[in-house]
Design an enzyme around this catalytic site. Structure first.
Site, PDB file in Angstrom:
ATOM      1  N   SER A 161       0.853  -1.184   0.000  1.00 40.45           N
ATOM      2  CA  SER A 161       0.000   0.000   0.000  1.00 40.45           C
ATOM      3  C   SER A 161       0.893   1.239   0.000  1.00 40.45           C
ATOM      4  O   SER A 161       1.676   1.422  -0.922  1.00 40.45           O
ATOM      5  CB  SER A 161      -0.946  -0.016   1.209  1.00 40.45           C
ATOM      6  OG  SER A 161      -1.839   1.069   1.158  1.00 40.45           O
ATOM      7  N   HIS A 188      -2.551  -1.236  -3.391  1.00 38.95           N
ATOM      8  CA  HIS A 188      -3.687  -0.331  -3.208  1.00 38.95           C
ATOM      9  C   HIS A 188      -3.490   0.881  -4.103  1.00 38.95           C
ATOM     10  O   HIS A 188      -2.656   1.750  -3.831  1.00 38.95           O
ATOM     11  CB  HIS A 188      -3.773   0.137  -1.753  1.00 38.95           C
ATOM     12  CG  HIS A 188      -4.076  -0.950  -0.781  1.00 38.95           C
ATOM     13  ND1 HIS A 188      -3.851  -0.819   0.569  1.00 38.95           N
ATOM     14  CD2 HIS A 188      -4.589  -2.191  -0.947  1.00 38.95           C
ATOM     15  CE1 HIS A 188      -4.214  -1.927   1.185  1.00 38.95           C
ATOM     16  NE2 HIS A 188      -4.658  -2.782   0.285  1.00 38.95           N
ATOM     17  N   ASP A 281      -4.340  -4.409   6.187  1.00 36.28           N
ATOM     18  CA  ASP A 281      -4.688  -5.304   5.087  1.00 36.28           C
ATOM     19  C   ASP A 281      -3.502  -6.194   4.737  1.00 36.28           C
ATOM     20  O   ASP A 281      -2.367  -5.733   4.660  1.00 36.28           O
ATOM     21  CB  ASP A 281      -5.112  -4.493   3.859  1.00 36.28           C
ATOM     22  CG  ASP A 281      -5.613  -5.371   2.732  1.00 36.28           C
ATOM     23  OD1 ASP A 281      -6.305  -6.367   3.011  1.00 36.28           O
ATOM     24  OD2 ASP A 281      -5.330  -5.054   1.559  1.00 36.28           O
TER      25      ASP A 281
END
Length: 338
Positions: A161, A188, A281
């Site tokens: 991310s 992401h 995540d």
């Protein structure tokens, strides 16, 4: 949410102020006209989020992002004119710690740009809260369903991310994956910029990088990149699919969802790598991969732009190895040779 605006064009800064405060409940804490001013104001009155332009005097948006993340870390959203024409700068800023990118709403140009900006701010608001919910597909305690035999014998699954683009390029640089090794990246990033990300990676690496289309199959010797705001999944037949559920999960595409698919459907050897990023995540999915017998690696704190996702993996015992970024590439190659 308290928001800082870093933009040296007064009419644009005022349009941003109006867009983010008009009936939203957000507050603009300050407006900075230069990169050094943005850093100073973050140190003096740290906001929840900074809307960062790429082109400013003193320090450009890349260096301002890097300095803020080092000295007064907070969430940063790149809001800049024509980001598709500044791909190199965008990915340097994302590597320095910016969360996402969107085009600057055009003053007087209608509501679409402002709507997209507010949607991204809403998503970031979910990311910086602590109420992380692991998707049901990972929580369920998956029963393993072996995959079909095929030409790919090893699957390298990478999730990242904040700061991820540069980290991904670093661990894959100068390496050509064998033809029996597939490399899948879940980063992401908004779907509108995923194609730019794949092309940027293609320019950085010695092997080709391509976006994953619905119903594509695993390919050896190629970096396959998730390209949708929906979640990338892998079936037992080695085919990729996108699905919107879980709809309310703020991490899109979700690393947890893809790692869980690997744990469930991939019976051959695999390596899961979780890199820098805000939030949690990927940690539960990495743990599922480890429990399924796959090798797992998490980036260490010192080399992470944001030590959120790897920290969560470390706390859960999901990572067999916690390594600095500079050693992850060699560890991956050693694992594949084994």
């Amino acid at each position: 949410m308290k928001i800082g605006i870093a933009n040296d064009v007064a009419p644009v800064a005022e349009a941003l102020r109006h867009a983010v405060t008009d009936g939203t409940g957000h507050q603009v804490s300050w407006i900075a006209r230069t990169g050094p001013d943005a850093l100073r104001l973050c140190l003096e009155a740290r906001p929840d989020l900074v809307l960062m332009d790429l082109n400013m005097p003193g320090l450009d948006g890349v260096e301002a992002t890097r300095r803020i993340m080092r000295e007064a870390p907070c969430a940063i959203l790149l809001v800049t004119s024509h980001p598709e024409d500044q791909v190199g700068q965008v990915f340097r800023a994302l590597g320095a710690g910016a969360l996402d990118v969107t085009a600057t709403p055009v003053p007087g140009g209608g509501g679409n740009g402002a709507h997209e900006l507010l949607a991204k701010i809403k998503t970031i608001g979910k990311l910086i809260r602590s109420d992380h919910v692991v998707p049901a597909v990972v929580r369920a305690g998956l029963q393993r369903v072996p995959s079909l035999a095929g030409p790919v014998r090893h699957l390298l699954a990478i999730g990242a991310s904040t700061g991820g683009p540069v980290a991904i390029a670093a661990i894959l640089a100068g390496w050509q994956a064998p033809l029996d090794t597939a490399v899948v990246v879940v980063q992401h990033i908004d779907a509108s910029f995923a194609g730019h990300f794949a092309r940027w990676l293609n320019d950085q690496l010695s092997m080709p990088a391509r976006v994953v289309a619905e119903n594509d199959v695993l390919q050896g010797g190629v970096v396959q990149v998730a390209q949708s705001n929906d979640h990338l999944t892998l079936s037992a037949g080695h085919r990729f699919h996108y699905r919107p559920e879980p709809l309310d999960y703020p991490y899109r595409p979700s690393v947890d969802v893809f790692f869980a698919c690997v744990a469930t459907h991939w019976a051959a050897s695999a390596t899961g790598v979780l890199l820098t990023g805000m939030g949690r995540d990927g940690a539960a999915g990495l743990l599922a991969m480890r429990r399924a017998g796959h090798a797992t690696i998490a980036q260490d704190q010192a080399s992470s732009a944001v030590y959120g996702m790897p920290r969560a993996a470390a706390e859960m015992g999901a990572a067999m190895n916690i390594l600095p970024l500079g050693k992850i590439g060699a560890a991956i190659r050693d694992r594949i040779r084994e």
